[in-house]
Motif scaffolding. Structure first.
Motif, short mmCIF file in Angstrom:
data_model
loop_
_atom_site.label_atom_id
_atom_site.label_comp_id
_atom_site.label_asym_id
_atom_site.label_seq_id
_atom_site.Cartn_x
_atom_site.Cartn_y
_atom_site.Cartn_z
N ARG A 138 -6.04 2.96 11.85
CA ARG A 138 -4.63 2.92 11.40
C ARG A 138 -4.32 2.00 10.59
O ARG A 138 -3.38 2.25 9.54
CB ARG A 138 -3.90 1.99 12.63
N LEU A 139 -5.16 0.98 10.22
CA LEU A 139 -4.81 0.05 9.00
C LEU A 139 -5.23 0.87 7.61
O LEU A 139 -4.57 0.76 6.74
CB LEU A 139 -5.63 -1.04 9.01
N LEU A 140 -6.41 1.85 7.73
CA LEU A 140 -6.69 2.53 6.58
C LEU A 140 -5.93 3.57 6.17
O LEU A 140 -5.58 3.81 5.20
CB LEU A 140 -8.16 3.22 6.85
N THR A 141 -5.12 4.08 7.18
CA THR A 141 -4.24 5.40 7.04
C THR A 141 -2.90 4.76 6.57
O THR A 141 -2.29 5.71 5.91
CB THR A 141 -4.03 6.04 8.51
N ARG A 142 -2.61 3.63 6.74
CA ARG A 142 -1.39 3.04 6.12
C ARG A 142 -1.65 2.82 4.44
O ARG A 142 -0.71 2.63 3.88
CB ARG A 142 -1.06 1.72 6.96
N GLN A 143 -2.92 2.61 4.15
CA GLN A 143 -3.24 2.29 2.88
C GLN A 143 -3.38 3.51 2.02
O GLN A 143 -3.33 3.45 0.68
CB GLN A 143 -4.62 1.30 2.73
N ILE A 144 -3.84 4.52 2.61
CA ILE A 144 -4.27 5.91 1.92
C ILE A 144 -3.82 7.05 2.69
O ILE A 144 -3.37 7.03 3.83
CB ILE A 144 -5.83 5.88 1.78
N GLY A 152 -0.55 5.07 -5.80
CA GLY A 152 0.04 4.74 -4.65
C GLY A 152 -1.07 5.24 -3.45
O GLY A 152 -2.06 4.76 -3.64
N ARG A 153 -0.58 5.79 -2.27
CA ARG A 153 -1.53 6.09 -1.29
C ARG A 153 -2.56 7.26 -1.42
O ARG A 153 -3.39 7.63 -0.62
CB ARG A 153 -0.80 6.18 -0.10
N TYR A 154 -2.13 8.01 -2.58
CA TYR A 154 -2.73 9.48 -2.60
C TYR A 154 -3.99 9.34 -3.31
O TYR A 154 -4.35 9.86 -4.48
CB TYR A 154 -1.95 10.36 -3.28
N THR A 155 -5.19 9.05 -2.47
CA THR A 155 -6.49 9.22 -3.20
C THR A 155 -7.18 10.42 -3.08
O THR A 155 -6.64 11.30 -2.26
CB THR A 155 -7.25 8.16 -2.20
N PHE A 163 -12.25 3.87 -3.26
CA PHE A 163 -10.97 3.81 -3.56
C PHE A 163 -10.25 2.47 -3.39
O PHE A 163 -9.67 1.88 -4.35
CB PHE A 163 -10.15 4.99 -3.26
N LEU A 164 -10.48 2.14 -2.24
CA LEU A 164 -9.91 1.01 -1.77
C LEU A 164 -10.22 -0.55 -2.48
O LEU A 164 -9.55 -1.14 -2.79
CB LEU A 164 -9.71 0.63 -0.26
N ARG A 165 -11.85 -0.52 -2.60
CA ARG A 165 -12.47 -1.16 -3.41
C ARG A 165 -11.86 -1.43 -4.68
O ARG A 165 -11.79 -2.64 -5.26
CB ARG A 165 -14.03 -1.37 -3.31
N ALA A 166 -12.00 -0.34 -5.39
CA ALA A 166 -11.51 -0.31 -6.55
C ALA A 166 -10.00 -0.89 -6.99
O ALA A 166 -9.58 -1.58 -8.06
CB ALA A 166 -11.75 1.05 -7.34
N ARG A 167 -9.27 -0.25 -6.04
CA ARG A 167 -7.74 -0.83 -6.34
C ARG A 167 -7.71 -2.26 -5.99
O ARG A 167 -6.71 -2.99 -6.66
CB ARG A 167 -7.08 0.12 -5.09
N ARG A 168 -8.57 -2.91 -4.93
CA ARG A 168 -8.46 -4.39 -4.91
C ARG A 168 -8.77 -5.07 -6.12
O ARG A 168 -8.11 -6.03 -6.76
CB ARG A 168 -9.35 -4.76 -3.74
N ARG A 169 -9.58 -4.37 -6.56
CA ARG A 169 -10.23 -5.17 -8.07
C ARG A 169 -9.22 -5.01 -9.07
O ARG A 169 -8.94 -5.99 -9.90
CB ARG A 169 -11.49 -4.31 -8.52
N ALA A 170 -8.62 -3.99 -9.25
CA ALA A 170 -7.56 -3.70 -10.29
C ALA A 170 -6.33 -4.77 -10.02
O ALA A 170 -5.85 -5.24 -10.98
CB ALA A 170 -7.01 -2.34 -10.31
N ARG A 171 -5.68 -4.60 -8.72
CA ARG A 171 -4.70 -5.64 -8.61
C ARG A 171 -4.96 -6.93 -8.71
O ARG A 171 -4.26 -7.72 -9.30
CB ARG A 171 -4.34 -5.30 -6.98
N ARG A 172 -6.23 -7.53 -8.46
CA ARG A 172 -6.47 -8.73 -8.66
C ARG A 172 -6.72 -9.13 -10.18
O ARG A 172 -6.21 -10.27 -10.52
CB ARG A 172 -8.03 -9.20 -8.01
N ALA A 173 -7.07 -8.06 -11.19
CA ALA A 173 -7.27 -8.28 -12.37
C ALA A 173 -5.95 -8.27 -13.22
O ALA A 173 -5.73 -8.73 -14.29
CB ALA A 173 -8.03 -7.41 -13.24
N ALA A 174 -4.83 -7.54 -12.41
CA ALA A 174 -3.55 -7.47 -13.46
C ALA A 174 -2.64 -8.61 -13.64
O ALA A 174 -2.74 -9.52 -12.85
CB ALA A 174 -2.60 -6.44 -12.46
#
Length: 346
Positions: free
Chosen positions: A7-13, A315-318, A335-346
């Motif tokens: 359920r947690l994953l489906t809220r993110q993607i 957004g969520r549309y991987t 996808f989720l791992r890469a998005r976390r990296r990008a958010r931390r770097a922004a």
């Protein structure tokens, strides 16, 4: 616990191939689960003059039949049912409707790939190949009917090009189809992506042919055109081949380093960012697919901060491809791992 994580994953993607297109999502859901093809018929009819969106609608609606009720295998013959899918019934009831024939042709192609599987060709069994080609032959016949019913529409030519790639057709035959397709729509996005695929080393070409085609198209594409992303798509195909076939003993990190250190491939990313992503152009039908490729290229080459606004727009549309190509397990995990990296770097 597993349910909570899911359920947690489906809220993110969101992996629905219809993505954020509410009309397409409803049409796909109703046709696949509710046996109501009315929304699909109406949605496709509205795309008659929008070839970009038309190609996407045909593809997404058709692929809803793969591995579903319309893909049952006869235990006696080993053949896939070609009459049970909603696309089969629609085409049978509307033999003069080009929309119905287009979607059925594409659904037969999707079912053929369901039989073949997505692994490398050497792993496919002889009986899988036989059924794969039988379904493609039937798809070609249905698609030819759509061509006759809608002679000005490039979409049947897109289907034909895709079938030719699946069967590794000779270049001269592909060129003939390509001329007919681009005569009807010179900048057809899906058509160009398929032509790029044909030039990939894993199909009928080479790295040189693939990059040569992608860069020649991007060099003449107008600002804001999705064809500016073609060289980034080519780089993702290159990375997949190098990672899994050319250097299987190497690591994904080594391939990413080579991508990062290649100035021409970095220039391709710069070009896609500046001339496509940062332009206030109208979003084309496969915009989210292209954005996923751009984010993938940026993060794989360490340009995390530049990827952050691309992820924000996604957004969520991987999409499964290209994230499943990274070698990090599931595509959604990558996808989720890469998005976390990008958010931390922004």
């Amino acid at each position: 616990m597993i349910l909570t994580v899911w359920r947690l994953l489906t809220r993110q993607i969101d992996i629905n191939p219809a993505q954020d297109d509410a009309v397409l999502r409803e049409a796909r859901t109703q046709a696949r689960y509710g046996s109501d093809i009315g929304p699909a018929r109406k949605a496709l009819a509205a795309t008659r003059d929008d070839y970009d969106r038309r190609a996407r609608y045909v593809r997404v609606l058709a692929e809803s039949t793969a591995r579903g009720l319309g893909s049952r295998v006869d235990r006696t013959t080993g053949r896939v049912d070609t009459d049970a899918a909603w696309t089969d019934g629609w085409a049978s009831r509307a033999p003069a409707d080009p929309d119905a024939q287009l979607v059925r042709a594409r659904s037969l192609m999707a079912r053929a790939w369901g039989v073949r599987g997505g692994d490398w060709a050497a792993t496919v069994r002889p009986e899988q190949w036989a059924e794969f080609h039988r379904l493609l032959d039937l798809a070609r016949q249905v698609n030819d009917r759509a061509m006759r019913l809608a002679p000005e529409d490039p979409t049947p030519w897109v289907n034909r090009l895709d079938i030719m790639i699946d069967e590794s057709a000779p270049l001269e035959d592909v060129e003939e189809t390509w001329r007919e397709l681009t005569k009807r729509d010179p900048w057809h996005q899906q058509g160009h992506v398929l032509r790029l695929t044909y030039h990939c080393r894993k199909w009928s070409g080479s790295h040189e042919a693939m990059f040569g085609f992608a860069r020649s198209v991007a060099a003449t594409a107008p600002t804001g055109s999705p064809l500016l992303v073609l060289p980034v798509r080519a780089a993702a195909e290159w990375a997949l081949w190098e990672q899994e076939r050319a250097s299987p003993a190497g690591t994904a990190d080594e391939i990413s380093r080579r991508w990062r250190e290649d100035p021409v491939m970095q220039s391709d990313l710069d070009n896609a960012l500046s001339r496509w992503f940062h332009q206030p152009a109208t979003r084309h039908a496969d915009w989210l697919d292209d954005a996923n490729f751009l984010a993938y290229g940026l993060v794989r080459t360490g340009r995390d901060a530049e990827a952050a606004p691309v992820f924000a727009s996604i957004g969520r549309y991987t999409t499964s491809v290209p994230w499943s190509w990274w070698g990090l397990g599931r595509g959604d995990t990558a996808f989720l791992r890469a998005r976390r990296r990008a958010r931390r770097a922004a």
